[in-house]
Design an enzyme around this catalytic site. Sequence first.
Site, short mmCIF file in Angstrom:
data_model
loop_
_atom_site.label_atom_id
_atom_site.label_comp_id
_atom_site.label_asym_id
_atom_site.label_seq_id
_atom_site.Cartn_x
_atom_site.Cartn_y
_atom_site.Cartn_z
N VAL A 47 0.86 -1.17 0.00
CA VAL A 47 0.00 0.00 0.00
C VAL A 47 0.90 1.23 0.00
O VAL A 47 1.82 1.33 0.82
CB VAL A 47 -0.94 0.01 1.23
CG1 VAL A 47 -1.73 1.31 1.28
CG2 VAL A 47 -1.88 -1.18 1.19
N GLY A 104 4.20 4.10 3.33
CA GLY A 104 3.82 2.88 2.63
C GLY A 104 3.93 1.70 3.58
O GLY A 104 4.48 1.83 4.68
N LYS A 105 3.39 0.59 3.22
CA LYS A 105 3.53 -0.64 4.02
C LYS A 105 3.11 -1.81 3.15
O LYS A 105 2.30 -1.66 2.24
CB LYS A 105 2.63 -0.56 5.26
CG LYS A 105 3.08 -1.42 6.41
CD LYS A 105 4.18 -0.75 7.22
CE LYS A 105 4.51 -1.51 8.47
NZ LYS A 105 5.29 -0.68 9.40
N GLY A 106 3.61 -2.99 3.47
CA GLY A 106 3.19 -4.15 2.70
C GLY A 106 3.73 -5.41 3.31
O GLY A 106 4.24 -5.41 4.44
#
Length: 516
Positions: free
Chosen positions: A138, A183-185
């Site tokens: 994301v 962001g992150k994922g």
Amino acid sequence: MASEENFMRAPAPTPKRTVYTEAMEIFHRAADLIRLDKRVRLELEEPDYEHIFYVTAKLKDRLIPLSPEKAKQFSDLPETQVRNKEGLEALANGNIILNGRALLGSDVAIRQGHLRLPDGKVYQLVPGESQRFKAYRVQHNQARGPYKGGLRYHREVSLDLFKALAAEMTWKTAISEVPFGGGKGGIQIDPREYGREELEAITLRFMYRLKSLIGPNIDIPAPDVGTNPEIMALLYRQFSDGERERHNLRGIVTGKDVRIGGSEGRGKATGQGVAFCIEDYYADRGESVKGKTFVLQGFGNVGSHAANILAGMGARLLAVNDADGTIYNGDGIDVQALSAYVQDPKNLKRSVLGFPGAQKIEKKDLWDVQADILVPAALGGEITADIAERLKVKLIAEGANGPTTPEADRVLQKRGIELIPDIIANAGGVTVSYYEWIQNKRMERWSEAEVDQRLERAMKRNYRIIRDISRNQPRKTDMHDSRQYCIGETVDTRCAAMILALKRIEAHYLLEGFSQ
Ligand code: NAD
């Protein structure tokens, strides 16, 4: 029959409450208070991009232990001598990865796909098959710089969770004044159920899919729960493989091993930042960390470093837990000895459970331990309203992301339990990630002392601004200037931290305008 007019007037359905909507409650509260520009609000309410994709990998053969009951039917099965013990890889869940070379040169006795190993147990041989994993990235916002945020390997992840965590990164990078967005994922996987070579294959494939979405000036991942510097090295390798200027791409991930371009001090940075905040909290009250007691949830990267540093400052750890159990010692737990116990290769689960210097207690009892400080450093949503009612601590310093639910927040405020919110408390990790990224860009190498010194200044300066916003005390000192951030009324610390983030992000939109 409903006319079109009636239909138009039908009340909008109440939006479903999710991890994301919960996490955004504080955003809306702060945005209302500062009358955040309407368009900026719309930009920040939802992520820029939500990527979902799949990663496939061929798994290896496994040996799965039979229950003692089932093993009885193989009581006369002779033991298989394993000549090449390195070919067997024991996993935390009790299974064993059987590498092709494991049984080379051994006398193997197999009956109906079962064999007995020298540990006396009977195992079922399960051939490796291909498996598909769900993966996410994301990208929440990039007004202040490239997307930045960790990669999580965990069984319980979802788009909604990654949206919340990516937004948190947008706030955190703004608070710590690093030129990044959020962001992150990660991957929906329990890494403890897979072998080293399997995780390597999954990680390489993950980056193969991710490569077109990220870059050292576009989106920069880092470690989070379930990932570590080894995984970062694999991601770097896969991203830069075959590139002519691969040395210029080292900044594609942060949290690397220092020997391959990681920064000194990055490993402990998040725990260090938590400790700097706690130190400053007490300094502000004319007190010190020395002699204070603390309780810790989670003994991974953040928890173990925070504990070691706080213990080094003279605080006493009374109780700690992890995913496998909880331990307590009213006289204080020797943190160094506990770290050595957890790191011991024989401790397959890397768990605090069984540590000889403490007694086992129930997980629920962790919350009843009386102490000065609680450091949650595990997963989100752990401190619920019920738990907040029970806590017997005076200060919570959030090492984990989103450990406290909004209801629990209200209870903590009512009970006068003080809070150092996650978006400042655990910002040390991304701050030193930024130092790593600069060092990679400049081909420099900073000493640990230099990193620590910069981190201490950054953490304390921004934490002081947040405290001033919370107390509505605008001022300028040698270290910080909170005058443009205070809003003319007092607010709780979590809201103050969000106000700082939003004002810094909003400035970019208002001064630079919006690209069309
Ligand atoms: P980690 O995987 O190294 O450690 C996680 C720890 O939490 C382990 O000890 C695990 O056993 C424990 N745990 C998991 N589920 C638990 C449960 N239900 N009850 C108790 N303990 C449980 O992860 P980490 O990097 O230390 O991250 C911990 C938290 O800090 C996460 O919320 C992460 O998002 C946040 N964080 C990490 C960093 C970083 O630099 N690593 C930076 C900022 C925030």
